[in-house]
Design an enzyme around this catalytic site. Structure first.
Site, PDB file in Angstrom:
ATOM      1  N   GLY A  29       0.842  -1.200   0.000  1.00 50.17           N
ATOM      2  CA  GLY A  29       0.000   0.000   0.000  1.00 50.17           C
ATOM      3  C   GLY A  29       0.873   1.244   0.000  1.00 50.17           C
ATOM      4  O   GLY A  29       2.104   1.164   0.099  1.00 50.17           O
ATOM      5  N   SER A  30       0.212   2.415  -0.071  1.00 52.53           N
ATOM      6  CA  SER A  30       0.976   3.657  -0.221  1.00 52.53           C
ATOM      7  C   SER A  30       1.751   4.013   1.045  1.00 52.53           C
ATOM      8  O   SER A  30       2.833   4.608   0.958  1.00 52.53           O
ATOM      9  CB  SER A  30       0.032   4.803  -0.614  1.00 52.53           C
ATOM     10  OG  SER A  30      -0.991   4.944   0.348  1.00 52.53           O
ATOM     11  N   THR A  31       1.238   3.658   2.220  1.00 51.35           N
ATOM     12  CA  THR A  31       1.953   3.977   3.465  1.00 51.35           C
ATOM     13  C   THR A  31       3.151   3.047   3.627  1.00 51.35           C
ATOM     14  O   THR A  31       4.265   3.486   3.929  1.00 51.35           O
ATOM     15  CB  THR A  31       1.002   3.862   4.679  1.00 51.35           C
ATOM     16  OG1 THR A  31      -0.256   4.444   4.343  1.00 51.35           O
ATOM     17  CG2 THR A  31       1.579   4.564   5.891  1.00 51.35           C
ATOM     18  N   ASP A  83       3.516  -2.517   8.270  1.00 48.37           N
ATOM     19  CA  ASP A  83       2.482  -2.522   7.226  1.00 48.37           C
ATOM     20  C   ASP A  83       1.505  -1.369   7.492  1.00 48.37           C
ATOM     21  O   ASP A  83       1.486  -0.793   8.582  1.00 48.37           O
ATOM     22  CB  ASP A  83       1.746  -3.876   7.249  1.00 48.37           C
ATOM     23  CG  ASP A  83       1.035  -4.186   5.936  1.00 48.37           C
ATOM     24  OD1 ASP A  83       0.935  -3.279   5.074  1.00 48.37           O
ATOM     25  OD2 ASP A  83       0.565  -5.325   5.768  1.00 48.37           O
ATOM     26  N   ASP A  86      -6.302  -0.113   6.427  1.00 49.40           N
ATOM     27  CA  ASP A  86      -7.413   0.710   5.936  1.00 49.40           C
ATOM     28  C   ASP A  86      -8.185   1.327   7.090  1.00 49.40           C
ATOM     29  O   ASP A  86      -8.727   2.421   6.962  1.00 49.40           O
ATOM     30  CB  ASP A  86      -8.331  -0.142   5.056  1.00 49.40           C
ATOM     31  CG  ASP A  86      -7.584  -0.664   3.853  1.00 49.40           C
ATOM     32  OD1 ASP A  86      -7.106   0.168   3.058  1.00 49.40           O
ATOM     33  OD2 ASP A  86      -7.423  -1.893   3.728  1.00 49.40           O
ATOM     34  N   GLY A  97      -6.631  -4.920   3.375  1.00 52.89           N
ATOM     35  CA  GLY A  97      -6.992  -5.572   2.120  1.00 52.89           C
ATOM     36  C   GLY A  97      -7.466  -4.626   1.047  1.00 52.89           C
ATOM     37  O   GLY A  97      -7.818  -5.052  -0.048  1.00 52.89           O
ATOM     38  N   GLY A  99      -5.705  -2.863  -0.686  1.00 55.63           N
ATOM     39  CA  GLY A  99      -4.776  -3.056  -1.811  1.00 55.63           C
ATOM     40  C   GLY A  99      -4.797  -4.477  -2.343  1.00 55.63           C
ATOM     41  O   GLY A  99      -4.024  -4.812  -3.250  1.00 55.63           O
ATOM     42  N   GLU A 105      -0.355 -10.532   3.565  1.00 53.24           N
ATOM     43  CA  GLU A 105      -0.092  -9.630   4.701  1.00 53.24           C
ATOM     44  C   GLU A 105      -0.345 -10.350   6.022  1.00 53.24           C
ATOM     45  O   GLU A 105       0.422 -10.209   6.974  1.00 53.24           O
ATOM     46  CB  GLU A 105      -0.978  -8.386   4.597  1.00 53.24           C
ATOM     47  CG  GLU A 105      -0.536  -7.447   3.480  1.00 53.24           C
ATOM     48  CD  GLU A 105      -1.498  -6.301   3.232  1.00 53.24           C
ATOM     49  OE1 GLU A 105      -1.061  -5.274   2.722  1.00 53.24           O
ATOM     50  OE2 GLU A 105      -2.704  -6.427   3.534  1.00 53.24           O
ATOM     51  N   LYS A 123      -7.270   7.010   9.289  1.00 50.34           N
ATOM     52  CA  LYS A 123      -7.548   5.566   9.376  1.00 50.34           C
ATOM     53  C   LYS A 123      -8.068   5.150  10.756  1.00 50.34           C
ATOM     54  O   LYS A 123      -8.540   4.017  10.918  1.00 50.34           O
ATOM     55  CB  LYS A 123      -6.283   4.757   9.066  1.00 50.34           C
ATOM     56  CG  LYS A 123      -5.596   5.097   7.747  1.00 50.34           C
ATOM     57  CD  LYS A 123      -6.402   4.620   6.573  1.00 50.34           C
ATOM     58  CE  LYS A 123      -5.727   4.837   5.239  1.00 50.34           C
ATOM     59  NZ  LYS A 123      -4.499   4.136   5.018  1.00 50.34           N
TER      60      LYS A 123
HETATM   61  C1  5RP Z   1      -3.229  -3.684   1.271  1.00 50.17           C
HETATM   62  C2  5RP Z   1      -3.509  -3.102   2.598  1.00 50.17           C
HETATM   63  C3  5RP Z   1      -2.993  -1.733   2.861  1.00 50.17           C
HETATM   64  O1  5RP Z   1      -2.197  -1.768   4.005  1.00 50.17           O
HETATM   65  C4  5RP Z   1      -4.148  -0.812   3.082  1.00 50.17           C
HETATM   66  O2  5RP Z   1      -4.982  -0.886   1.947  1.00 50.17           O
HETATM   67  C5  5RP Z   1      -3.687   0.622   3.313  1.00 50.17           C
HETATM   68  O3  5RP Z   1      -3.178   1.151   2.127  1.00 50.17           O
HETATM   69  P1  5RP Z   1      -2.708   2.660   2.032  1.00 50.17           P
HETATM   70  O4  5RP Z   1      -1.484   2.770   2.894  1.00 50.17           O
HETATM   71  O5  5RP Z   1      -2.413   2.873   0.575  1.00 50.17           O
HETATM   72  O6  5RP Z   1      -3.827   3.517   2.529  1.00 50.17           O
HETATM   73  O7  5RP Z   1      -4.118  -3.679   3.450  1.00 50.17           O
HETATM   74  O8  5RP Z   1      -3.846  -4.932   1.122  1.00 50.17           O
END
Ligand code: 5RP
Length: 240
Positions: A29-31, A83, A86, A97, A99, A105, A123
């Protein structure tokens, strides 16, 4: 400061938990990508770590940064996974999930001695469920699995639209494991443990995006600064 900058702040703080010689799980994911980027700089400067990525996207990013990679078959037990999420509640229960990488994960997180979740403050929720809950399902028998999920979720107090996730061209989204994802708009999930137990009864369900009792530390960055949530502290507070 933008949400992008908060994500970076959280990632920077997580990096302080990384020590030379560690075996690390890398989220998706982006973070998580911000963490991988910063880790890449440390590796370039001489840090020695071995990393297991939670998706092909993260594998590609880490490989491009020359971060040494391995599999869980080579290193079944990891020191630390970092990690994103969401959604995260005060008890460090998560929805993941968004992403599409929830299965890997969860496997990587459970194989780790410690799990740090990094996120921006948008979040953080009082009750999980504003974000549609992703559930990874095998393609075979999808219609039956969906009906059974609907029935069992309703028994545990959760009702709402269940949508098959699609890829940009409109075809069903396919995970790195060759499965599909059902995004369940249940609204507030009052009893995540009961829902998770119910979902485990559906044979076609591979995993749910509920991560319960898995995260040890949450590093949440937002307009008020960086907040650290700790599973141990909340247990301690409950005991007092
Ligand atoms: C991917 C995930 C990500 O950790 C979740 O979607 C958060 O993503 P982002 O950092 O882009 O908001 O669970 O499966």
């Amino acid at each position: 400061m933008s949400s992008d900058e908060w994500k970076r702040q959280a990632a920077e703080q997580a990096l302080a938990h990384v020590e030379d010689g560690m075996k690390l799980g890398l989220g998706t994911g982006s973070t998580a990508a911000k963490f991988v980027e910063l880790l890449g700089e440390r590796v370039k400067a001489g840090l020695k770590v071995i990393c297991v990525p939670t998706s092909e996207a993260t594998r590609a990013q880490a490989a491009a940064l020359n971060i040494p990679l391995a599999t869980l078959d080579e290193y079944p037990a990891l020191d630390l996974t970092v990690d994103g999420a969401d959604e995260i509640d005060e008890d460090l229960r998560l929805i993941k999930g968004g992403g599409g990488a929830l299965l890997r994960e969860k496997i990587v997180a459970v194989a780790s001695a410690r799990v740090i979740i990094i996120a921006d403050s948008t979040k953080l929720v009082d009750v999980l469920g504003r974000f549609p809950l992703p559930i990874e399902v095998v393609p075979f028998g999808l219609g039956s699995s969906r009906s059974l999920i609907e029935r069992l979720a309703a028994d545990s107090g959760c009702e709402g639209e269940i949508k098959l996730r699609t890829a940009p061209g409109g075809a069903p989204f396919v995970t790195d494991n060759g499965n599909h994802i059902l995004d369940c708009s249940f609204g507030e999930i009052d009893d995540p443990e009961a829902l998770d137990d119910a979902l485990k009864l559906v044979p076609g369900v591979v995993e749910s995006g509920l991560f319960l009792g898995i995260a040890d530390i949450g590093i949440i960055a937002g307009p008020k600064g960086v907040e650290t949530l700790s599973a141990i502290e909340s247990d301690f507070e409950e005991e007092e």
